[in-house]
Motif scaffolding. Structure first.
Motif, short mmCIF file in Angstrom:
data_model
loop_
_atom_site.label_atom_id
_atom_site.label_comp_id
_atom_site.label_asym_id
_atom_site.label_seq_id
_atom_site.Cartn_x
_atom_site.Cartn_y
_atom_site.Cartn_z
N GLY A 60 16.62 -1.85 26.92
CA GLY A 60 16.79 -0.98 25.78
C GLY A 60 17.71 0.19 26.11
O GLY A 60 17.94 0.50 27.27
N ASN A 61 18.26 0.80 25.08
CA ASN A 61 19.18 1.93 25.26
C ASN A 61 20.37 1.58 26.15
O ASN A 61 20.91 2.43 26.87
N GLY A 62 20.77 0.31 26.12
CA GLY A 62 21.89 -0.11 26.94
C GLY A 62 21.56 -0.27 28.41
O GLY A 62 22.46 -0.47 29.24
N LEU A 63 20.27 -0.18 28.74
CA LEU A 63 19.81 -0.29 30.13
C LEU A 63 18.92 -1.52 30.29
O LEU A 63 18.31 -1.98 29.34
N ARG A 64 18.84 -2.00 31.53
CA ARG A 64 17.82 -2.97 31.90
C ARG A 64 17.14 -2.44 33.15
O ARG A 64 17.76 -1.77 33.96
N TYR A 65 15.86 -2.74 33.29
CA TYR A 65 15.17 -2.30 34.50
C TYR A 65 14.20 -3.37 34.99
O TYR A 65 13.70 -4.19 34.23
N GLY A 66 13.95 -3.34 36.28
CA GLY A 66 12.95 -4.20 36.90
C GLY A 66 12.15 -3.40 37.90
O GLY A 66 12.67 -2.46 38.52
N VAL A 67 10.89 -3.75 38.06
CA VAL A 67 9.98 -3.07 38.97
C VAL A 67 9.29 -4.10 39.86
O VAL A 67 8.90 -5.17 39.39
N ALA A 68 9.16 -3.76 41.12
CA ALA A 68 8.34 -4.56 42.04
C ALA A 68 7.59 -3.61 42.95
O ALA A 68 8.15 -2.62 43.44
N SER A 69 6.32 -3.88 43.15
CA SER A 69 5.53 -3.10 44.10
C SER A 69 4.61 -4.04 44.86
O SER A 69 4.16 -5.06 44.33
N MET A 70 4.34 -3.68 46.12
CA MET A 70 3.56 -4.55 46.99
C MET A 70 2.80 -3.69 48.00
O MET A 70 3.34 -2.74 48.55
N GLN A 71 1.57 -4.05 48.23
CA GLN A 71 0.72 -3.29 49.15
C GLN A 71 1.20 -3.40 50.59
O GLN A 71 1.13 -2.44 51.36
N GLY A 72 1.66 -4.59 50.98
CA GLY A 72 2.14 -4.78 52.34
C GLY A 72 1.03 -4.69 53.38
O GLY A 72 -0.08 -5.18 53.18
N TRP A 73 1.31 -4.02 54.48
CA TRP A 73 0.38 -3.95 55.60
C TRP A 73 -0.70 -2.90 55.43
O TRP A 73 -1.68 -2.88 56.19
N ARG A 74 -0.55 -1.99 54.49
CA ARG A 74 -1.53 -0.91 54.33
C ARG A 74 -2.85 -1.43 53.77
O ARG A 74 -2.89 -2.39 53.00
N VAL A 75 -3.94 -0.75 54.14
CA VAL A 75 -5.26 -1.18 53.68
C VAL A 75 -5.49 -0.83 52.22
O VAL A 75 -6.41 -1.36 51.59
N GLU A 76 -4.67 0.05 51.67
CA GLU A 76 -4.83 0.46 50.28
C GLU A 76 -3.46 0.61 49.65
O GLU A 76 -2.49 0.99 50.31
N MET A 77 -3.36 0.30 48.35
CA MET A 77 -2.12 0.52 47.62
C MET A 77 -2.17 1.92 47.02
O MET A 77 -2.99 2.21 46.16
N GLU A 78 -1.28 2.80 47.50
CA GLU A 78 -1.28 4.19 47.06
C GLU A 78 -0.06 4.56 46.23
O GLU A 78 0.05 5.69 45.78
N ASP A 79 0.85 3.60 46.02
CA ASP A 79 2.02 3.86 45.18
C ASP A 79 1.67 3.77 43.70
O ASP A 79 0.70 3.10 43.31
N ALA A 80 2.48 4.43 42.89
CA ALA A 80 2.39 4.31 41.43
C ALA A 80 3.80 4.48 40.87
O ALA A 80 4.71 4.93 41.57
N HIS A 81 3.97 4.12 39.61
CA HIS A 81 5.29 4.27 39.00
C HIS A 81 5.14 4.45 37.50
O HIS A 81 4.05 4.26 36.93
N HIS A 82 6.23 4.81 36.86
CA HIS A 82 6.28 4.93 35.40
C HIS A 82 7.69 4.55 34.97
O HIS A 82 8.66 5.09 35.49
#
Length: 386
Positions: free
Chosen positions: A19-41
């Protein structure tokens, strides 16, 4: 904060939009950490008169996920509600929004009573029809690419930076082993209120500051290719230049932004990242389009890798009684061959999934094809973090 799993959690969260002439993609992964602490908007259209504005942000939590989640839910509104935003002073509005959110968040029960000690970095971008506003607080990073190369990157807020160290020392703290008081690896963050208790000093004069650095960039429709926002789990193993070159090459192979962002964080995992990983890729109209010639070259590369790995596997078959590190040994031999045409910035790590598939085809009885993770340090050294 520093605990790791025996094997990485590779399940991904994905999101995409246009939208608005843009495209976006998101990927997130816990990986080796015992907890997923990332967030996004990610929000392509803002409300009311800002329907042609978009907002993207990544938050990297530490010591828990409470602050990063709260920031993902509330930072945008905190900025939009400032008096400065109503006056169209966007740079100051972003700064004020960060400070307001940090002040109000301190009053949340679990944070005010000291039970929750988490904090979060924050990197965000507003994309308007004419400008891109980028703000960073901590060591998550945004990079703007034109012609396949970075033309701007935010500055990581590390305690050892002279200006950051000066503030920390003046607030009565110290920088040891490149950490605030020997503990926290970032000098600016939201939350982290145990580092924000120095009496007589304002919020931006504490051991840890919630103040973002904000920059504004005029959009160049004929040159702007993409904007990347990512946490340090990505930047720990990829330089700005390498990541821009890698994304540029991937855009020539596919227009599937989820596939591209997944490929980036998988490659970072194979390069040795031990952290949570989140990436938001925002693509502008001048970005590369899938190119038949690039796709053909990629298929030829895959065939070359298949042939060379098969030869190495045949040569090594039956030679090693202990097969626990067989895969890593063969990959290291493949690295030595310096095969031309590997993805720029990604290198052989970008082809790890293909190599794993070939190995499993050659040894179908090897049920645990994740052996590569048992020797990740060796593979990361062989693949090289750049």
């Amino acid at each position: 904060m520093g605990a790791f799993l025996n094997k990485p959690e590779t399940k991904k969260y994905n999101e995409n939009g246009e939208g608005n002439g843009l495209r976006y993609g998101v990927a997130s992964m816990q990986g080796w950490r015992v907890e997923m602490e990332d967030a996004h908007h990610a929000q392509l259209t803002l409300n009311g008169t800002l329907s042609d504005w978009s907002y993207f942000a990544v938050f990297d939590g530490h010591a828990g996920a409470r602050v990063s989640a709260h920031c993902a839910d509330n930072l945008l509104e905190s900025i939009l509600q400032t008096e400065e935003f109503r006056r169209d002073d966007i740079t100051e509005a972003i700064r004020a929004g960060f400070l307001d959110l940090d002040k109000k968040m301190r009053e949340l029960p679990e944070l005010s009573n000291g039970e929750e000690k988490s904090g979060s970095t924050a990197v965000c971008a507003f994309v308007s029809p004419k400008q891109i506003y980028i703000a960073n607080c901590g060591d998550s990073r945004a990079v703007l690419a034109r012609n396949g190369a970075p033309i701007f990157a935010t500055r990581d807020h590390k305690p050892e930076l002279p200006s950051e160290k000066s503030r920390i020392v003046q607030a009565g703290g110290s920088v040891m082993i490149q950490r605030v008081n020997g503990s926290l690896a970032v000098s600016r963050a939201l939350g982290d209120y145990e580092y924000k208790k120095v009496m007589g000093r304002g919020p931006c004069e504490q051991l840890v500051s919630p103040e973002p650095e904000v920059s504004v960039h005029e959009r160049l429709d004929s040159e702007d290719e993409f904007l990347v926002l990512a946490c340090d789990g990505v930047w720990d193993v990829m330089s700005n230049k390498a990541l821009c070159a890698y994304v540029h090459s991937l855009l020539q192979l596919t227009d599937d932004l989820v596939a591209i962002t997944n490929q980036v964080i998988d490659t970072c995992l194979y390069k040795g990242s031990k952290d949570n990983m989140s990436i938001v890729l925002v693509v502008f109209p001048a970005a590369p389009k899938p190119d038949p010639e690039a796709q053909r070259a990629d298929r030829e590369l895959d065939e070359t890798l298949r042939q060379r790995l098969t030869v190495l596997l045949e040569q090594s078959a039956g030679q090693e009684e202990d097969t626990s590190n067989h895969f890593s040994h063969v990959l290291k031999e493949l690295v030595k061959e310096k095969i031309p045409g590997l993805p720029p910035g990604g290198g052989l790590a970008a082809k790890q999934a293909l190599l794993d598939k070939i190995y499993r085809e050659f040894y179908p009885d090897h049920t645990d094809s994740s052996e590569k993770f048992d020797c990740q340090a060796e593979l990361a050294d062989a693949f090289g973090a750049n």
